[in-house]
Design an enzyme around this catalytic site. Structure first.
Site, short mmCIF file in Angstrom:
data_model
loop_
_atom_site.label_atom_id
_atom_site.label_comp_id
_atom_site.label_asym_id
_atom_site.label_seq_id
_atom_site.Cartn_x
_atom_site.Cartn_y
_atom_site.Cartn_z
NE ARG A 70 49.11 4.61 -21.38
CZ ARG A 70 48.31 4.09 -22.29
NH1 ARG A 70 47.69 2.94 -22.08
NH2 ARG A 70 48.11 4.70 -23.43
CE1 TYR A 127 44.57 2.55 -31.38
CE2 TYR A 127 42.96 1.72 -32.94
CZ TYR A 127 43.27 2.19 -31.68
OH TYR A 127 42.28 2.29 -30.73
CE LYS A 128 45.40 1.00 -28.10
NZ LYS A 128 44.38 0.49 -27.20
CG PHE A 179 40.53 1.09 -22.90
CD1 PHE A 179 41.62 1.94 -22.90
CD2 PHE A 179 39.51 1.31 -23.82
CE1 PHE A 179 41.70 2.99 -23.80
CE2 PHE A 179 39.59 2.37 -24.73
CZ PHE A 179 40.69 3.20 -24.71
CG ASP A 201 40.76 -5.59 -25.18
OD1 ASP A 201 41.84 -5.45 -25.80
OD2 ASP A 201 39.88 -4.72 -25.11
C1 LIG Z 1 43.10 1.05 -27.23
C2 LIG Z 1 42.05 0.17 -26.64
C3 LIG Z 1 40.76 0.10 -27.21
C4 LIG Z 1 40.42 1.00 -28.36
O1 LIG Z 1 39.22 0.75 -28.96
P1 LIG Z 1 38.88 1.47 -30.34
O2 LIG Z 1 37.54 0.96 -30.68
O3 LIG Z 1 39.94 1.09 -31.32
O4 LIG Z 1 38.91 2.95 -30.13
C5 LIG Z 1 39.87 -0.81 -26.66
N1 LIG Z 1 40.19 -1.58 -25.59
C6 LIG Z 1 41.42 -1.51 -25.02
C7 LIG Z 1 41.75 -2.37 -23.87
C8 LIG Z 1 42.37 -0.62 -25.53
O5 LIG Z 1 43.56 -0.53 -24.95
#
Ligand SMILES: *Cc1c(COP(=O)(O)O)cnc(C)c1O
Length: 407
Positions: free
Chosen positions: A366, A217-218, A117, A192
């Site tokens: 997805r 939030y996921k 990501f 992560d």
């Molecule tokens: C959703 C996600 C993020 C999001 O980061 P934010 O700082 O909350 O916007 C970061 N890393 C991964 C792997 C994600 O899937």
């Protein structure tokens, strides 16, 4: 194919799921628990309006980063005081990287996944921009199992930042084995958990992970923009150093001293005043996990994703759909991704028919399966609608409609 039995079927009623929608995007924004509006209303009408500033003590606002951290802790296999809720995942990546680097001062390399990501890479670059002595080495995610990690791990590697579940393919890494390998090479392991927290048992303490971060939030259903969490292994608690040295991370915040002196323990990762309303929505969201056995969640998750992949692949034929996720449920998180040459248009057509997933560049659609509120009937219906959409060519009507900035 019969539907497997579902010991979590009763959990769905805790969520607000709109009529006519099959919501397969809980990996981007979890659904709302039905108790969230009342919790926020109380926060507004009583705690803010009436109790005003006394709420910091009286209603536990000041302690929320820790109390929410303690609620997330069992979901990620951590002791309650090893997790704190604060800031965003991106910011926590920055803090965790610095904390790891501070513990390996004689090393100069950060390793991360090339297909990660992007924010994980961007934040790594941000760390390096403040540390000209450092460099970033990237490895392809798919190569990990094939020994790419062995090739890059040398005496210069300070820290390795990895995604437990890949955001696009959904492939799942062996946290315990890889952490061991990283640490045997003298480096620190940061995981992560954005796409694994809330859908499988995670064992941070048992795997001896150094630091971890993740979104709330996921799959944790905290609501849009809910603050993230960060974990530190107990053995680092006396030596957490991070550059965002705000007053919430001071050893004595209300002494208002001139010089910064860090807290010991997980509070050292705090920076400044937190979004209390968002935190209270997260408190409601996390209550959906009360009494829920995460091994059952994982079992159901594997069954949901397997059923979906099987139903679609069985009839995919020449539709252009190709599985982009691992075929084996053991190597997958709670999502199934397909590539399709017109993936964006296919997803728009699906959303119009009430099947909400999302699209990721270059051609990936997805589907995330949140085991607390997705049923096996949802999976069957979604698979049928996907197959109809690709075989009827219905998606063609959407090809030139690429307008949204959020995909
Ligand atoms: C959703 C996600 C993020 C999001 O980061 P934010 O700082 O909350 O916007 C970061 N890393 C991964 C792997 C994600 O899937």
């Amino acid at each position: 194919m019969q539907n497997p039995t579902d010991p979590l079927a009763h959990c769905r009623d805790m969520f607000h799921i709109p009529e006519g929608v099959i919501y397969l995007d809980g990996n981007s924004l979890g659904a709302m628990v039905k108790t969230a509006p009342a919790r926020l209303e109380k926060a507004l009408k009583q705690e803010w309006a009436s109790d005003l500033i006394t709420s910091w003590n009286k209603n536990g606002w000041w302690q929320l980063p820790l109390t929410l951290g303690a609620k997330i802790a069992p979901l990620v296999g951590a002791a309650p005081d090893n997790v704190v809720v604060t800031d965003s995942t991106s910011i926590n990546i920055y803090k965790a990287l610095h904390a790891a680097l501070a513990l390996r001062p004689d090393r100069s390399v950060i390793v991360a996944e090339r297909n990660s990501f992007p924010t994980d890479l961007y934040m790594s670059e941000g760390v390096i921009s403040t540390r000209p002595d450092m460099q970033l080495r990237t490895i392809a995610e798919m190569e990990l199992a094939g020994g790419a990690l062995d090739e890059v791990l040398d005496e210069n590697v300070a820290v390795v930042l990895l995604n437990h579940v890949d955001y696009r393919s959904g492939s799942l890494l062996d946290m315990a084995a890889i952490t061991k390998k990283i640490q045997a090479a003298g480096a620190m392991a940061i995981w992560d958990l954005c796409h694994s927290a809330g859908v499988m048992p995670v064992e941070l303490d048992a795997a001896n992970v150094d630091f971890a971060i993740g979104c709330s939030y996921k799959y944790l259903n905290g609501g849009p923009g809910a603050p993230a969490f960060i974990y530190a292994n107990k053995r680092h608690h006396d030596s957490i150093r991070q550059p965002l040295s705000g007053w919430w991370g001071h050893a004595e915040p209300f002494a208002f001293k001139q010089d910064f002196e860090p807290q010991t323990g997980i509070r050292a990762f705090l920076c400044g005043t937190q979004p209390i309303l968002s935190m209270l929505a997260l408190e409601a969201g996390l209550s959906a996990f009360d009494g829920v056995d995460m091994t059952l969640v994982r079992e159901k998750s594997k069954a949901l994703t397997s059923l979906f992949a099987d139903l679609v692949l069985d009839k995919a034929g020449q539709s252009g759909l190709a599985l982009f996720s691992p075929r084996d449920a053991e190597q997958r998180g709670s999502q199934v991704s397909f590539s399709h040459p017109n993936g964006y248009a296919v997803m728009q057509a699906l959303i119009d028919r009430g099947v909400i997933g999302d699209f990721r560049q270059p051609d990936i659609i997805r589907f995330g399966f949140s085991p607390l509120y997705i049923s096996f009937d949802d999976v069957r219906n979604a698979a049928q609608i996907l197959l109809d959409t690709v075989s009827s060519g219905e998606w063609r009507r959407y090809v030139d409609k690429e307008d949204g900035s959020v995909t």
